[in-house]
Scaffold this motif. Structure first.
Motif, PDB file in Angstrom:
ATOM      1  N   LYS A  35       0.825  -1.213   0.000  1.00  0.00           N
ATOM      2  CA  LYS A  35       0.000   0.000   0.000  1.00  0.00           C
ATOM      3  C   LYS A  35       0.860   1.265   0.000  1.00  0.00           C
ATOM      4  O   LYS A  35       0.632   2.189   0.785  1.00  0.00           O
ATOM      5  N   LEU A  36       1.854   1.300  -0.890  1.00  0.00           N
ATOM      6  CA  LEU A  36       2.747   2.452  -0.958  1.00  0.00           C
ATOM      7  C   LEU A  36       2.097   3.597  -1.722  1.00  0.00           C
ATOM      8  O   LEU A  36       1.444   3.384  -2.746  1.00  0.00           O
ATOM      9  N   ASN A  37       2.285   4.806  -1.244  1.00  0.00           N
ATOM     10  CA  ASN A  37       1.780   5.988  -1.924  1.00  0.00           C
ATOM     11  C   ASN A  37       2.733   6.418  -3.028  1.00  0.00           C
ATOM     12  O   ASN A  37       3.945   6.276  -2.907  1.00  0.00           O
ATOM     13  N   THR A  38       2.174   6.967  -4.089  1.00  0.00           N
ATOM     14  CA  THR A  38       2.975   7.469  -5.192  1.00  0.00           C
ATOM     15  C   THR A  38       3.535   8.845  -4.840  1.00  0.00           C
ATOM     16  O   THR A  38       2.808   9.700  -4.346  1.00  0.00           O
ATOM     17  N   PRO A  39       4.827   9.083  -5.081  1.00  0.00           N
ATOM     18  CA  PRO A  39       5.379  10.425  -4.859  1.00  0.00           C
ATOM     19  C   PRO A  39       4.639  11.462  -5.694  1.00  0.00           C
ATOM     20  O   PRO A  39       4.183  11.170  -6.807  1.00  0.00           O
ATOM     21  N   VAL A  40       4.514  12.674  -5.177  1.00  0.00           N
ATOM     22  CA  VAL A  40       3.795  13.741  -5.877  1.00  0.00           C
ATOM     23  C   VAL A  40       4.702  14.961  -6.012  1.00  0.00           C
ATOM     24  O   VAL A  40       5.600  15.182  -5.199  1.00  0.00           O
ATOM     25  N   VAL A  41       4.453  15.746  -7.049  1.00  0.00           N
ATOM     26  CA  VAL A  41       5.221  16.971  -7.261  1.00  0.00           C
ATOM     27  C   VAL A  41       4.663  18.057  -6.347  1.00  0.00           C
ATOM     28  O   VAL A  41       3.521  18.485  -6.501  1.00  0.00           O
TER      29      VAL A  41
END
Length: 339
Positions: A239-245
């Motif tokens: 359940k890893l979150n995606t990096p965001v800008v």
């Protein structure tokens, strides 16, 4: 290898390398520096090292990073910076610092593929180093090999022996990543790991390590037979979150997300014609820049690392800056707290 976009993951190899360090739900890296004894810290480093081994997907490969490509991400107080410091041979450098925890990472690695008939085995040359500065401890480790089998059963697995050493404490671990043999390639013990932690001076074994690196790995105390969980992949990398800008204006033109933006969007939309054109565009620009450098006699120099290689072909790198600054790309904080 050059692959058509249909066989590409929508990300660069640099992003995959970085994710193994900054994408986590349970922060094992910080735990490394919180151990009260050298042995507690060492076992935590072993667990963290196992966590950097992430499952591959057969038939899909990330983009080959272009020369000078960078990837810069922050997770909490951990700042991670990668740069593709060589293209032929491909060499990727990683520097990460956490000023709050006084932790530093330095990787310099180069995959060397070996073709073995029905399989391809990529040996990851280069060393990984982790410093726990509060204790003046330096941990050196290497990477398992990526084995891609085509016949009889297609698969992508990490195999081979890994060593982890701390000179100051004289502690060492030897881990073996393997898949047991089975009839015609079917069945077998997939993604298994076995090894031991011992004193390098006396060779006395302290713990035995056993399990599966994509599931659960246990630690058995040789002295009293007690078995504890060393690493639980579900708790750490599910359940890893995606990096965001977080700061679009702060993105460098060399950032992976910028270099491959058009290709990535085309792959996600399933527009393969546009994806092929976008990939050709990136590759042609690189060939043009290479021709320009050749015509002027200019040598390309990395921006963030100094580079060298040993006689054995193992590359070494040194960061130019002492600490990695906060990045314009961040990992959401909830990544560590979701249940």
């Amino acid at each position: 290898m050059q692959l058509p976009p249909l066989f590409n993951l929508p990300k660069s190899h640099l992003q995959c390398y970085g994710e193994s360090v900054y994408c986590f739900r349970q922060d094992l890296l910080t735990r490394c520096g919180q151990g009260k004894t050298p042995l507690e810290r060492f076992t935590s480093v072993v667990a963290w090292s196992i966590s950097t081994t992430r499952p591959g997907i057969f038939g899909l490969a990330p983009y080959n990073p272009i020369l000078g490509e960078t990837h810069h991400v922050t997770n909490g107080t951990l700042n991670v910076l990668l740069e593709q410091v060589s293209h032929h041979p491909p060499v990727s450098a990683l520097h990460a610092t956490d000023a709050k925890e006084n932790i530093e990472l330095l990787w310099c690695q180069s995959p060397v593929p070996k073709f073995k008939g029905t399989s391809v085995e990529a040996v990851i040359r280069g060393k990984r180093q982790l410093w726990l500065q509060n204790f003046a401890e330096n941990y050196k480790m290497d990477s398992p090999k990526l084995q891609i089998k085509i016949f009889p059963v297609p698969s992508a697995d990490w195999v081979g022996d890994v060593s982890i050493r701390c000179k100051k404490s004289s502690l060492e671990a030897v881990l073996s990543f393997y898949k047991s043999q089975s009839f015609l390639g079917f069945g077998g013990n997939s993604r298994a790991i076995k090894g031991k932690i011992f004193h390098s001076k006396t060779l006395r074994t302290i713990f035995e390590v056993d399990g599966h690196w994509d599931r659960t790995v246990t630690l058995k105390d040789i002295h009293n037979g007690k078995v504890t969980v060393l690493y639980d992949a579900k708790e750490v990398i599910s359940k890893l979150n995606t990096p965001v800008v977080n700061d679009p204006k702060g993105l460098w033109p060399s950032e992976s997300a910028v270099v491959w933006s058009e290709l990535t969007q085309s792959i996600l939309k399933g527009d393969w014609e546009k994806a092929s054109a976008a990939k050709r565009g990136v590759e042609e620009r690189q060939r043009s820049l290479r021709r320009e450098r050749k015509s002027t006699g200019e040598d390309w120099v990395p921006k963030h690392f100094k580079l060298g290689n040993t006689k054995e072909g193992v590359w070494e790198c040194w960061p130019i800056e002492q600490a990695v600054p906060p990045a314009p790309i961040i990992v959401p904080v909830s990544n560590q707290n979701d249940s």
